[in-house]
Scaffold this active site. Structure first.
Site, mmCIF file in Angstrom:
data_model
loop_
_atom_site.group_PDB
_atom_site.id
_atom_site.type_symbol
_atom_site.label_atom_id
_atom_site.label_comp_id
_atom_site.label_asym_id
_atom_site.label_seq_id
_atom_site.Cartn_x
_atom_site.Cartn_y
_atom_site.Cartn_z
ATOM 1 N N ALA A 175 0.829 -1.201 0.000
ATOM 2 C CA ALA A 175 0.000 0.000 0.000
ATOM 3 C C ALA A 175 0.869 1.259 0.000
ATOM 4 C CB ALA A 175 -0.917 0.006 1.217
ATOM 5 N N GLU A 183 -1.055 -9.555 -1.392
ATOM 6 C CA GLU A 183 -2.487 -9.828 -1.303
ATOM 7 C C GLU A 183 -3.139 -9.814 -2.687
ATOM 8 O OE1 GLU A 183 -4.399 -8.487 2.736
ATOM 9 O OE2 GLU A 183 -3.176 -6.841 1.962
ATOM 10 N N GLY A 223 0.035 -5.318 0.414
ATOM 11 C CA GLY A 223 -1.056 -5.343 -0.548
ATOM 12 C C GLY A 223 -0.654 -5.930 -1.885
ATOM 13 N N GLU A 240 2.695 -5.797 7.407
ATOM 14 C CA GLU A 240 1.828 -4.751 7.957
ATOM 15 C C GLU A 240 1.990 -4.530 9.464
ATOM 16 O OE1 GLU A 240 -0.324 -6.034 4.169
ATOM 17 O OE2 GLU A 240 0.943 -6.935 5.714
#
Length: 263
Positions: A72, A119, A116, A139
């Site tokens: 992210a 993911e 992310g 994270e």
């Protein structure tokens, strides 16, 4: 490679390198392909176009030859609290957008696939990686948790204890470790991944579209059993309101060690 759109201003580059194959390449090299809201919006638009194009039989998601995605955009999420993160809805949009694609979607990973970025790869039907790739969900190191299905999909892929190790320690694993754990389907020599995956995708694109769609649906139904993405997201949004998130993100941006003070 026959590029459909080539502007360097685009956050996602689109090309058709082989019959029936569409490649979507994340394009924020200066930010290591960090997943901003704008990038995700553009990605979903181009993903939908590929999914609806009858000439496309398989879709490849990739980054550059040095970085798939580092995760992210930390600067973008630094000012978000729990309410702001919920209102953004980029997680729901990304998850639902990927789930709506009935064609095979393949991740071609080079360099880093973190947070992310990993993911996003976990939402794909097949994952191939370069032998120098590093994969992880870091994270917790900035006071957050995975929020785009990472805790759920990684546990399904690796089992509870291996997933706990990756998520709680926040340390990435090598491509070889990922292969042995069953996280990736195959690894290739660095810088050769995309060419190899294009050949695989071209072969897939020659198969029956209906059979591929039905097979994908059947496997995904089995894979989805017991997964609770909504619960994960509720915890992810909660984490945005914590002091640890504020400290962790600030420490990351200021390039210093975080000072945790959770009660």
């Amino acid at each position: 490679m026959a590029a459909i759109q080539e502007s360097n201003d685009e956050l996602v580059l689109v090309s058709s390198p082989a019959s029936g194959v569409r490649v979507l390449a994340l394009n924020r090299p200066a930010k290591r392909n960090a997943l901003s809201c704008a990038l995700i919006s553009e990605f979903l638009h181009k993903l939908s176009n590929a999914a609806l194009d009858p000439a496309v039989g398989a879709i490849i998601i990739t980054g550059s030859d040095t970085c798939f995605s580092a995760g992210a955009d930390i600067k973008e999420i630094s000012a978000m609290n729990s309410e702001g993160a919920r209102k953004c809805r980029y997680l729901e949009d990304l998850c639902s957008g990927m789930a709506a694609v009935r064609k095979p979607v393949i991740a071609a990973l080079e360099g880093l696939a973190l947070g992310g970025g990993l993911e996003l790869a976990l939402m794909c039907d097949l994952i191939f990686a370069g032998d120098d790739c590093r994969l992880g969900l870091p994270e917790v190191t900035i006071g957050l948790i995975p929020g785009a299905g990472g805790t759920q999909r990684l546990t399904q892929a690796l089992g509870k204890y291996r997933a706990m190790q990756m998520i709680l320690l926040g340390k990435p694993i090598s491509a070889n470790e990922a292969l042995l754990a069953g996280l990736v389907a195959e690894i290739f020599e660095a810088r050769a991944v995309l060419d190899k995956v294009i050949a695989i995708a071209a072969n897939l694109a020659q198969s029956s579209p209906s059979a591929l769609s039905l097979a994908k649906e059947a496997v995904c139904r089995a894979d989805d059993k017991g997964r609770d993405d909504e619960f994960e997201r509720s915890l992810y949004y909660f984490a945005f309101g914590t002091a640890d998130k504020r400290e962790g993100v600030a420490a990351f941006l200021e390039k210093r060690k975080a000072q945790w003070n959770s009660s």
